[in-house]
Design a protein around this motif. Sequence first.
Motif: not given
Length: 743
Positions: A29-31, A190-192
Amino acid sequence: MNPRKLVVLMVLAAAIGSFFLFDLGQYLNLQTLKTHQAAIADYRDHNPVSSVALYFVIYVLVTALSVPGAALLTLAGGAVFGVLWGTVIVSFASTLGATAAFLIARFLLRDWVGQRFSQRLTAIDEGIQREGAFYLFTLRLVPVFPFFLVNLLLGLTAMRTWTFFWVSQLGMFAGTVVYVNAGTQLARIDSLGGILSPALLGSFAILGVFPLLARRVVERIRRNRVNARWPRPRRFDRNLVVIGGGSAGLVTSYIAAAVRAKVTLVERHKLGGDCLNTGCVPSKALIRSAKFLSHVARAPEFGIAAADARFDFAEVMERVQRIIAQVEPHDSAERYAGLGVEVVQGAARIVSPWEVEIDTADGERRRLTTRAIVIATGARPTVPALPGIEDIDYLTSDTVWSLRTLPRRLLVLGGGPIGCELAQAFARFGAQVIQVERGPRLLPREDADVSELVMQRFRDEGIDLRLQHQAKAFVKEGEQKILIAEHAGEEVRIAFDTVLIALGRSANLRGYGLEELGVRCGRTIETNALLQTNYPNIYAAGDVAGPYQFTHTAAHQAWYAAVNALFDPIKTFRADYRVIPWATFIEPEVARVGLNEQEAREQGIAYELTTFGIDDLDRAIADSEAHGFIKVLTVPGKDRILGVTIVGEHAGDLIAEYVLAMKQGIGLNRILGTIHIYPTLAEANKYVAGNWKRAHAPERLLRWVERFHTWRRGADEESASHRALANGCRSRWWAVDRDASAR
Ligand SMILES: Cc1cc2nc3c(=O)[nH]c(=O)nc-3n(C[C@H](O)[C@H](O)[C@H](O)COP(=O)(O)OP(=O)(O)OC[C@H]3O[C@@H](n4cnc5c(N)ncnc54)[C@H](O)[C@@H]3O)c2cc1C
């Protein structure tokens, strides 16, 4: 299940299971990526080769297993390796992983899907063969289509692996660059979901659809170019010229007139074509007289001690002509003129895609310009080039109707539907019929048990069946005519007085301009699904186009040919051959729609078979026609009919219920739930549905229901004698009870 498949399935399940069980998704995940970006970069700097290898393997595994994380990994590719190397690595890893997923889906599921949805899959495969690469390119370029779904679904089709690989690589390239590039700016994401703006998505969609549209346009230009050799008239005399006034031509011109087009129908011989003049109508009229005689011969079966029929064969044949004359007004020039069709008696020849020349019966030569042409010139009996055939005055289905004297010994060459219908009819008039067939049975397109029943009846009626006899030559020895055939490696000589050649029918392809124009032909005129030839404004329908040779299919195609010829490119329709019925009008009558067992096996289609013996049907018993059966093939475990064969009295009428059911997607449950009149032959349709239902009874549930009833009776167990009584009970209303129990 095949053990290799089982192993692959277990490995796959273990791998996917582990992914979720150990919550490996938490690392994708991005984080997490942002948090560990510096550490990953550090590892990459110290281990450049192994970091690429590790990343590559993870990417391939995630995509091959179709688990979530590919988009995040693509971002990571940009963040860790930069735009150039990130794009190269991701491009190959994603294509390799996608191809692995594609192959896994194919290995595990294609056979199964093929067996269950064979007809649909065949149509999809045909589409994939034509335009699959373009569709895949569109799907790849527009990233809203889920990546893993595209892999899995295309694996179920017949697309070639190499095509899938390179089109995927090419199609995913633009999206890969966008994601990899975004990955280099990881800190700002911040988001995909935010990576692709609606404007970018729109551009991708246009890019994706463009090749498909371009291909259509190129195809149309290419098709239109075949017409370019001829000057296109500025104005046309007609919207449509139809060549041939048989079943296909009549319906085509009727439809054209109904939609107010200016249409000319040209017929060189007799309107009504084969069906009216030498095919369906005369053969059925002859068969009716023959059937009457067969009933007279069976008089004792009906409680009549003796019956005698005196007849003159010439008068029977005159009746046939009277029947033709009675039907003829339906197909007459007057009727069609009244409907708005210009009917011209004469021979037509196509001189250019826009012009038809007609040598009229009045000795004139006319040339008409037309926007479109429908060729409906039919077929003629196939006559083999056997030595001696031209010296023996053979008959065909075209000429047999002129007979006025019954042949003493009639040799029928051919065991197909026309040969069988005429062989049985002539035998019933008293001719000594010898039927010669090179295969091991009559009606080879039908199942073996169908042929068996027919052959038994033919033998019982005195027809001398010579199976596995290959005709080699005809000779004349004095007045004696002899067929020389080969049987089991030996020469066999069969003497006869008259021979009827019934070896199929060949499309009429010569003598009216097809060769000169270069209209593409094989055994029939080649057409696409719109019934268009290689000339976009020339269409073909009926026996000349195939693949079926029936009046009802000719009429069916005629609608498509007429509408497409008149309305292309505004609106076109693809001919629909999914549900085609036919019948052979012998006794026992044989009718079929859809698949039979033989075809299902040849095509590797799994089926469930349900049968009902018509010998058990009250009405058939009352009529002394208790013979034959119904066979219904359904998709295993599903109420979807794949095909039906009926053998028995009025089979051709009884099959109509299944034709409707298959066309409208109705299953056996709904047939069973429909009231059929008692006592009729049509009840057989319901009983076979009842047999199917019984075979699918929910046994476990019924055992519980039985216990419930036992409990309500306050009894321990139903007595065996009671059950036997219930099973054996048979009354006039048994038929009704039987359905109810089946339902
Ligand atoms: C003995 C027999 C029994 C049959 N029984 C049945 C049955 O029970 N049920 C069933 O569905 N089908 C049956 N058929 C098949 C059926 O007759 C054909 O499928 C049907 O007639 C095909 O129609 P069509 O319009 O394609 O061709 P046709 O009816 O052959 O019509 C073509 C017409 O084109 C004309 N023509 C050809 N060239 C030119 C030209 N250059 N210019 C002008 N006119 C031209 C011909 O004269 C002919 O009239 C039977 C056939 C036979 C022989």
